[in-house]
Design a protein around this motif. Structure first.
Motif, PDB file in Angstrom:
ATOM      1  N   ALA A  58       0.838  -1.204   0.000  1.00  0.00           N
ATOM      2  CA  ALA A  58       0.000   0.000   0.000  1.00  0.00           C
ATOM      3  C   ALA A  58       0.873   1.254   0.000  1.00  0.00           C
ATOM      4  O   ALA A  58       0.602   2.217  -0.727  1.00  0.00           O
ATOM      5  CB  ALA A  58      -0.938  -0.001   1.197  1.00  0.00           C
ATOM      6  N   SER A  59       1.945   1.234   0.777  1.00  0.00           N
ATOM      7  CA  SER A  59       2.859   2.375   0.836  1.00  0.00           C
ATOM      8  C   SER A  59       3.550   2.587  -0.507  1.00  0.00           C
ATOM      9  O   SER A  59       3.679   3.723  -0.980  1.00  0.00           O
ATOM     10  CB  SER A  59       3.922   2.149   1.915  1.00  0.00           C
ATOM     11  N   PHE A  60       3.985   1.493  -1.123  1.00  0.00           N
ATOM     12  CA  PHE A  60       4.665   1.585  -2.414  1.00  0.00           C
ATOM     13  C   PHE A  60       3.732   2.138  -3.489  1.00  0.00           C
ATOM     14  O   PHE A  60       4.132   2.983  -4.290  1.00  0.00           O
ATOM     15  CB  PHE A  60       5.211   0.216  -2.822  1.00  0.00           C
ATOM     16  N   GLN A  61       2.481   1.682  -3.498  1.00  0.00           N
ATOM     17  CA  GLN A  61       1.501   2.186  -4.462  1.00  0.00           C
ATOM     18  C   GLN A  61       1.327   3.697  -4.326  1.00  0.00           C
ATOM     19  O   GLN A  61       1.348   4.427  -5.314  1.00  0.00           O
ATOM     20  CB  GLN A  61       0.139   1.519  -4.255  1.00  0.00           C
ATOM     21  N   ALA A  62       1.136   4.148  -3.092  1.00  0.00           N
ATOM     22  CA  ALA A  62       0.920   5.577  -2.840  1.00  0.00           C
ATOM     23  C   ALA A  62       2.159   6.393  -3.218  1.00  0.00           C
ATOM     24  O   ALA A  62       2.045   7.466  -3.823  1.00  0.00           O
ATOM     25  CB  ALA A  62       0.554   5.809  -1.380  1.00  0.00           C
ATOM     26  N   LEU A  63       3.332   5.887  -2.888  1.00  0.00           N
ATOM     27  CA  LEU A  63       4.573   6.596  -3.209  1.00  0.00           C
ATOM     28  C   LEU A  63       4.795   6.672  -4.716  1.00  0.00           C
ATOM     29  O   LEU A  63       5.146   7.729  -5.252  1.00  0.00           O
ATOM     30  CB  LEU A  63       5.755   5.917  -2.525  1.00  0.00           C
ATOM     31  N   MET A  64       4.591   5.565  -5.418  1.00  0.00           N
ATOM     32  CA  MET A  64       4.777   5.557  -6.873  1.00  0.00           C
ATOM     33  C   MET A  64       3.790   6.509  -7.552  1.00  0.00           C
ATOM     34  O   MET A  64       4.159   7.223  -8.486  1.00  0.00           O
ATOM     35  CB  MET A  64       4.614   4.140  -7.431  1.00  0.00           C
ATOM     36  N   ASP A  65       2.550   6.535  -7.090  1.00  0.00           N
ATOM     37  CA  ASP A  65       1.573   7.460  -7.670  1.00  0.00           C
ATOM     38  C   ASP A  65       2.006   8.909  -7.465  1.00  0.00           C
ATOM     39  O   ASP A  65       1.832   9.754  -8.341  1.00  0.00           O
ATOM     40  CB  ASP A  65       0.186   7.235  -7.079  1.00  0.00           C
ATOM     41  N   SER A  66       2.585   9.199  -6.312  1.00  0.00           N
ATOM     42  CA  SER A  66       3.054  10.548  -6.028  1.00  0.00           C
ATOM     43  C   SER A  66       4.201  10.943  -6.959  1.00  0.00           C
ATOM     44  O   SER A  66       4.217  12.045  -7.512  1.00  0.00           O
ATOM     45  CB  SER A  66       3.503  10.658  -4.575  1.00  0.00           C
ATOM     46  N   VAL A  67       5.152  10.040  -7.143  1.00  0.00           N
ATOM     47  CA  VAL A  67       6.294  10.313  -8.019  1.00  0.00           C
ATOM     48  C   VAL A  67       5.831  10.457  -9.467  1.00  0.00           C
ATOM     49  O   VAL A  67       6.249  11.387 -10.177  1.00  0.00           O
ATOM     50  CB  VAL A  67       7.363   9.199  -7.892  1.00  0.00           C
ATOM     51  N   ILE A  68       4.945   9.581  -9.909  1.00  0.00           N
ATOM     52  CA  ILE A  68       4.435   9.649 -11.283  1.00  0.00           C
ATOM     53  C   ILE A  68       3.672  10.955 -11.504  1.00  0.00           C
ATOM     54  O   ILE A  68       3.831  11.615 -12.538  1.00  0.00           O
ATOM     55  CB  ILE A  68       3.571   8.424 -11.608  1.00  0.00           C
ATOM     56  N   TYR A  69       2.870  11.354 -10.522  1.00  0.00           N
ATOM     57  CA  TYR A  69       2.140  12.623 -10.640  1.00  0.00           C
ATOM     58  C   TYR A  69       3.119  13.781 -10.814  1.00  0.00           C
ATOM     59  O   TYR A  69       2.937  14.651 -11.663  1.00  0.00           O
ATOM     60  CB  TYR A  69       1.256  12.846  -9.422  1.00  0.00           C
ATOM     61  N   LYS A  70       4.187  13.777 -10.018  1.00  0.00           N
ATOM     62  CA  LYS A  70       5.185  14.849 -10.102  1.00  0.00           C
ATOM     63  C   LYS A  70       5.882  14.839 -11.455  1.00  0.00           C
ATOM     64  O   LYS A  70       6.113  15.901 -12.057  1.00  0.00           O
ATOM     65  CB  LYS A  70       6.208  14.686  -8.973  1.00  0.00           C
ATOM     66  N   LEU A  71       6.205  13.662 -11.973  1.00  0.00           N
ATOM     67  CA  LEU A  71       6.840  13.564 -13.286  1.00  0.00           C
ATOM     68  C   LEU A  71       5.935  14.114 -14.383  1.00  0.00           C
ATOM     69  O   LEU A  71       6.378  14.884 -15.243  1.00  0.00           O
ATOM     70  CB  LEU A  71       7.222  12.109 -13.593  1.00  0.00           C
ATOM     71  N   VAL A  72       4.668  13.747 -14.349  1.00  0.00           N
ATOM     72  CA  VAL A  72       3.709  14.243 -15.355  1.00  0.00           C
ATOM     73  C   VAL A  72       3.553  15.751 -15.221  1.00  0.00           C
ATOM     74  O   VAL A  72       3.573  16.496 -16.203  1.00  0.00           O
ATOM     75  CB  VAL A  72       2.354  13.516 -15.212  1.00  0.00           C
ATOM     76  N   LYS A  73       3.404  16.211 -13.987  1.00  0.00           N
ATOM     77  CA  LYS A  73       3.230  17.646 -13.706  1.00  0.00           C
ATOM     78  C   LYS A  73       4.441  18.461 -14.185  1.00  0.00           C
ATOM     79  O   LYS A  73       4.285  19.582 -14.652  1.00  0.00           O
ATOM     80  CB  LYS A  73       3.024  17.798 -12.208  1.00  0.00           C
ATOM     81  N   SER A  74       5.615  17.866 -14.099  1.00  0.00           N
ATOM     82  CA  SER A  74       6.843  18.563 -14.493  1.00  0.00           C
ATOM     83  C   SER A  74       7.145  18.437 -15.988  1.00  0.00           C
ATOM     84  O   SER A  74       8.139  18.995 -16.452  1.00  0.00           O
ATOM     85  CB  SER A  74       8.036  18.008 -13.696  1.00  0.00           C
ATOM     86  N   GLY A  75       6.352  17.676 -16.696  1.00  0.00           N
ATOM     87  CA  GLY A  75       6.553  17.519 -18.133  1.00  0.00           C
ATOM     88  C   GLY A  75       7.713  16.598 -18.488  1.00  0.00           C
ATOM     89  O   GLY A  75       8.344  16.785 -19.538  1.00  0.00           O
ATOM     90  N   ALA A  76       7.979  15.606 -17.654  1.00  0.00           N
ATOM     91  CA  ALA A  76       9.070  14.665 -17.938  1.00  0.00           C
ATOM     92  C   ALA A  76       8.751  13.853 -19.187  1.00  0.00           C
ATOM     93  O   ALA A  76       7.600  13.515 -19.436  1.00  0.00           O
ATOM     94  CB  ALA A  76       9.252  13.727 -16.734  1.00  0.00           C
ATOM     95  N   PRO A  77       9.776  13.538 -19.986  1.00  0.00           N
ATOM     96  CA  PRO A  77       9.548  12.744 -21.202  1.00  0.00           C
ATOM     97  C   PRO A  77       9.164  11.305 -20.851  1.00  0.00           C
ATOM     98  O   PRO A  77       9.581  10.789 -19.813  1.00  0.00           O
ATOM     99  CB  PRO A  77      10.898  12.783 -21.914  1.00  0.00           C
ATOM    100  N   ALA A  78       8.420  10.670 -21.725  1.00  0.00           N
ATOM    101  CA  ALA A  78       7.969   9.290 -21.488  1.00  0.00           C
ATOM    102  C   ALA A  78       9.063   8.282 -21.630  1.00  0.00           C
ATOM    103  O   ALA A  78      10.094   8.410 -22.059  1.00  0.00           O
ATOM    104  CB  ALA A  78       6.850   8.931 -22.440  1.00  0.00           C
TER     105      ALA A  78
END
Length: 78
Positions: A58-78
């Motif tokens: 559960a912790s890993f899921q929440a952490l990964m979603d947070s990092v992915i959100y930040k990457l998308v928000k920052s415009g990181a390349p796919a």
């Protein structure tokens, strides 16, 4: 953080603000819900949730979603 290679610069400002654990329907079959509140370098915050019988999953899921959100928000390349 250092293992994200080319994505490192996109998450440098990511900070963990709060980590909460909630146990839903107690007992041996209990479900764990983890809420992680994160913040970026601009002070904008968001909350992500992970749910699993296992607190680590559960912790890993929440952490990964947070990092992915930040990457998308920052415009990181796919």
């Amino acid at each position: 953080r250092k293992d994200l290679g080319k994505y490192q610069k996109y998450i440098e400002g990511l900070k963990l603000i709060d980590y909460r654990v909630r146990i839903l329907n107690g007992g041996t079959g209990a479900v764990t819900r983890v809420l992680i509140e994160s913040e970026d370098e601009n002070g904008e915050s968001w909350t992500t949730i992970g749910v699993s019988p296992n607190i680590i999953d559960a912790s890993f899921q929440a952490l990964m979603d947070s990092v992915i959100y930040k990457l998308v928000k920052s415009g990181a390349p796919a």
